[in-house]
Write an enzyme that holds these catalytic residues in place. Structure first.
Site, mmCIF file in Angstrom:
data_model
loop_
_atom_site.group_PDB
_atom_site.id
_atom_site.type_symbol
_atom_site.label_atom_id
_atom_site.label_comp_id
_atom_site.label_asym_id
_atom_site.label_seq_id
_atom_site.Cartn_x
_atom_site.Cartn_y
_atom_site.Cartn_z
ATOM 1 C CE1 TYR A 254 -3.690 1.519 -9.263
ATOM 2 C CE2 TYR A 254 -1.925 2.937 -10.619
ATOM 3 C CZ TYR A 254 -2.904 2.469 -10.485
ATOM 4 O OH TYR A 254 -3.957 1.277 -11.478
ATOM 5 C CG HIS A 262 -3.269 -0.715 1.857
ATOM 6 N ND1 HIS A 262 -3.588 -1.580 0.913
ATOM 7 C CD2 HIS A 262 -1.956 -0.750 1.783
ATOM 8 C CE1 HIS A 262 -2.343 -1.613 -0.019
ATOM 9 N NE2 HIS A 262 -1.941 -1.368 0.414
ATOM 10 C CB VAL A 263 -3.835 4.613 4.888
ATOM 11 C CG1 VAL A 263 -2.818 5.815 4.502
ATOM 12 C CG2 VAL A 263 -5.040 5.014 3.665
#
Length: 322
Positions: A254, A262-263
């Protein structure tokens, strides 16, 4: 014999130069197609990072703007014996027990990862241009009044993400998919990882849902999605690569680099750009925070870095926030 040389064979010989020329042209065309930087004309260096052995350059390919990223590939443990045995060494300095050399490795062991963006937009060019960086603190109100209107008004295309989800591109790179429209995702290697060693393992989980832009949109409603990504992502990586969850860093960015949730899954040992406290939020922390407070990321202040040329930075300046 003379008839053979001046007859059909002679005609064949006369045609051969034309055929050879056509083959050479075809080979050149194929090389140009396969090698998008063969016609690259350098305009300027956008950024040079000696520590990470990478350089970002701007130029033209057939009159189109292009950004090219050159990165020295990491050393591979399995190739070290061949590297030391087959390379040429040129002595630079020797003093007592110390000596330094220039090592000239064979081409197959001296790869440079090359990323090409063409045609490159002004946003691509600015993204990789060296700039001052500022750390902002954004409240929930700032997000709603400043950040959200700004990103909603920008043409941040995520069509390439949809191409992956719809199997129109990179389908062969997907290592796992849960097709559930609400809790599902695809898992694939990030382009930063050449998949040749586990020390810099890096995969991305991209959710199927298209209504979640970033961390700010998450509520307790999304806990099933988040726990599913964590459990199935870690399980897949352990089965396929032999890396247990205890050796993974699983987190959000962020601000994200693109606004589709998405990760990131990276090896803990890999000090990848963007994994610092000013930008990364561990998935396990996000899950616990939402379990305690469904509106946690709607309301809390979040800090993130912005480059000097970022339009959002100007919005915060105009609002007297910096």
């Amino acid at each position: 014999m003379a008839e053979s040389e001046n007859g059909k064979d002679g005609k064949s010989a006369a045609k051969r130069p034309k055929i050879d020329a056509e083959n050479e042209k075809r080979n050149a065309d194929e090389q140009s197609t396969d090698n998008p930087v063969v016609d690259f004309q350098l305009t300027r260096i956008l950024r040079d990072n000696p520590r990470e052995k990478s350089i970002f350059i701007h130029g033209k390919v057939k009159d189109q703007d292009a950004v090219v990223i050159l990165e020295k590939s990491p050393f591979r443990q399995d190739s070290l014996p061949e590297l030391l045995k087959t390379s040429q060494l040129k002595l630079e300095m020797q003093n007592d027990v110390y000596s330094t050399y220039q090592l000239h490795a064979p081409p197959q062991l001296n790869e440079i990862k090359t990323t090409v963006m063409c045609p490159a937009t002004e946003k691509h060019i600015k993204k990789y241009l060296h700039q001052e960086v500022f750390l902002l603190e954004e409240s929930g109100e700032d997000y709603r009044n400043l950040t959200l209107p700004y990103i909603s008004g920008q043409s941040f295309s995520v069509q390439w993400v949809y191409n992956i989800l719809e199997k129109k591109a990179e389908a062969d790179r997907i290592v796992f998919e849960d097709p559930d429209p609400d809790a599902g995702f695809v898992l694939l290697p990030d382009f930063k990882w050449d998949q040749k060693q586990l020390q810099d393992l890096y995969l991305i989980a991209i959710v199927h849902r298209r209504d979640i832009k970033s961390l700010r949109d998450l509520t307790a409603e999304h806990l099933t999605l988040l726990t599913n990504i964590r459990s199935k992502g870690e399980e897949t990586i352990q089965k396929k690569y032999g890396v247990p969850p205890s050796k993974l860093r699983v987190y959000f960015h962020y601000q994200p680099s693109y606004y589709h949730l998405h990760v990131h899954f990276t090896a803990v040992e890999y000090n990848v750009p963007g994994c610092g406290v000013e930008r990364a939020h561990l998935l396990s922390d996000v899950i616990q925070n939402l379990q305690l407070d469904s509106s946690y990321y709607h309301n809390r202040s979040l800090s993130f870095p912005l480059r000097a040329d970022d339009g959002l930075l100007q919005r915060f300046r105009e609002a007297g926030k910096i």
